[in-house]
Motif scaffolding. Structure first.
Motif, mmCIF file in Angstrom:
data_model
loop_
_atom_site.group_PDB
_atom_site.id
_atom_site.type_symbol
_atom_site.label_atom_id
_atom_site.label_comp_id
_atom_site.label_asym_id
_atom_site.label_seq_id
_atom_site.Cartn_x
_atom_site.Cartn_y
_atom_site.Cartn_z
ATOM 1 N N PRO A 35 -7.499 6.283 2.717
ATOM 2 C CA PRO A 35 -7.098 6.203 1.302
ATOM 3 C C PRO A 35 -8.188 6.662 0.335
ATOM 4 C CG PRO A 35 -6.421 4.229 2.485
ATOM 5 C CD PRO A 35 -7.313 5.009 3.415
ATOM 6 N N LEU A 245 4.257 6.537 -9.589
ATOM 7 C CA LEU A 245 3.605 5.476 -8.814
ATOM 8 C C LEU A 245 4.551 4.298 -8.626
ATOM 9 C CD1 LEU A 245 1.141 4.261 -7.424
ATOM 10 C CD2 LEU A 245 0.347 3.465 -9.669
ATOM 11 N N VAL A 249 5.789 2.889 -4.987
ATOM 12 C CA VAL A 249 5.563 1.500 -4.578
ATOM 13 C C VAL A 249 6.885 0.836 -4.188
ATOM 14 C CG1 VAL A 249 4.819 -0.776 -5.379
ATOM 15 C CG2 VAL A 249 3.454 1.240 -5.937
ATOM 16 N N ASN A 252 8.270 2.481 -0.781
ATOM 17 C CA ASN A 252 7.501 2.026 0.372
ATOM 18 C C ASN A 252 7.775 0.549 0.678
ATOM 19 O OD1 ASN A 252 4.221 0.922 0.847
ATOM 20 N ND2 ASN A 252 5.243 2.155 2.388
ATOM 21 N N TRP A 310 -0.673 5.766 -1.289
ATOM 22 C CA TRP A 310 -0.214 4.384 -1.379
ATOM 23 C C TRP A 310 0.164 3.784 -0.033
ATOM 24 C CZ3 TRP A 310 -0.556 0.271 -4.138
ATOM 25 C CH2 TRP A 310 0.300 -0.806 -3.881
ATOM 26 N N HIS A 311 0.899 4.547 0.818
ATOM 27 C CA HIS A 311 1.405 3.904 2.035
ATOM 28 C C HIS A 311 0.285 3.554 3.012
ATOM 29 C CE1 HIS A 311 2.245 7.486 5.035
ATOM 30 N NE2 HIS A 311 1.082 7.630 4.450
ATOM 31 N N SER A 314 -1.029 0.153 1.390
ATOM 32 C CA SER A 314 -0.089 -0.943 1.650
ATOM 33 C C SER A 314 0.023 -1.224 3.146
ATOM 34 C CB SER A 314 1.290 -0.601 1.075
ATOM 35 O OG SER A 314 1.876 0.497 1.762
#
Length: 334
Positions: A35, A245, A249, A252, A310-311, A314
């Motif tokens: 990331p 974004l 979010v 996901n 992001w994934h 997370s």
């Protein structure tokens, strides 16, 4: 990202097992720093767009290298679960190609996304599972072998399902040339993956020596794709970065949730359900970004670029959550 398969090490000779252990260690490090590297790549593309745009013409090559690296990590035993445990594999692959595309469409409608961004979100949902899901499954003490098999099968089916779903769900937003998209996926995904698998079969001892480097090949390839995508959509980031974004979010997170419950409702064990959750929620965002940039526009590729960042964040958090209670689920009745 190249994938660890601890479940296959028992049948390997000592040298191969050592190489796989080194790859596992390398993959864990790579997914941890991934990331941060992607954020750095996005910042570079945003602030130095001229360099990024010069890289854009080679995005299909970058993706081909990533998928070839994935193929090199695969072995025939990775596909054995299709025969031994077909139901959880089938559930995971169907959930991948039903849940995520429909969530993408729902989010595009709910947030009233502009046309190009809506197409980009739907295309992310229509992509196969991301290979970094295998590392997250490994870190979460989920069923890594099942995750590898799900990713492999959904990737091999991508030339059929990704264009078909994009045409069906995004065709009302923009014209979709499903045939051209299918050919692009064959060239960028199917041929490199199969090529890597064949080379692994022919020269397994040599490939074992380079396994630890393969996760970093994938990280470098996706970073270059992100630089290229972000450099071509700087205006879209300024004007619509927040809403994209939010869409990512939601996409996901709901994918994780519905993937888990789809497996549980179909009477799968806890470990299989957690694996399906990870597999469904994490997408091959590199493929989605490359397809969106080539078939539509850099703006349409923006959701995939943000999803790529992001994934992994997370996924790391989800892995920590699952890992805490993993021991009681290491042996499922299923």
């Amino acid at each position: 990202m190249s994938t660890p398969s601890p479940s296959t090490t028992e049948t390997r000779p000592p040298a191969a097992s050592t190489a796989r252990t080194s790859e596992d260690r390398s993959a864990r490090i790579a997914v941890t720093v991934f990331p941060a590297l992607i954020l750095a790549a996005a910042a570079f593309g945003f602030f130095v767009p001229s360099v990024g745009q010069s890289l854009a013409q080679f995005t299909s090559i970058y993706l081909g290298i990533i998928m070839f690296a994935m193929g090199l990590t695969l072995t025939v035993p990775d596909f054995a679960l299709v025969v031994k445990r077909p139901l959880p594999v089938l559930i995971g692959v169907i959930a991948q190609y039903v849940i995520m595309p429909l969530i993408g469409l729902g989010i595009a409608v709910l947030l009233q996304l502009p046309t190009e961004l809506a197409v980009g979100v739907i295309l992310v949902g229509s992509a196969p599972g991301g290979t970094s899901s295998n590392v997250i499954a490994y870190l979460a003490k989920a069923d890594t072998a099942l995750s590898v098999t799900m990713t492999s099968i959904s990737t091999l089916l991508a030339p059929l399902f990704t264009p078909m779903l994009t045409l069906w769900l995004a065709g009302s937003y923009l014209p979709v040339d499903a045939g051209a998209m299918a050919m692009s996926i064959v060239k960028m995904v199917l041929i490199p993956v199969i090529g890597g698998l064949v080379i692994r079969l022919i020269a397994g001892t040599l490939v074992d020596k380079i396994l630890p480097a393969l996760p970093w090949v994938s990280v470098a390839g996706i970073s270059l794709v992100v630089i290229a995508v972000v450099s071509g959509s700087t205006e879209a980031i300024v004007t619509a970065g927040g809403i994209v974004l939010l869409a990512v979010v939601l996409h996901n997170g709901v994918g994780y949730l519905l993937g888990y419950w789809a497996a549980r409702l179909l009477r799968q064990g806890e470990r299989a359900a957690r694996t399906t959750s990870i597999e469904v929620g994490m997408q091959n965002s590199g493929l989605a970004a490359t397809l969106a940039a080539s078939a539509f526009s850099p703006t349409a590729a923006l959701p995939a670029a943000i999803f790529s960042i992001w994934h992994n964040l997370s996924g790391a958090v989800l892995a920590m959550y699952y890992r805490r209670s993993a021991d009681k689920h290491q042996v499922d009745p299923s």
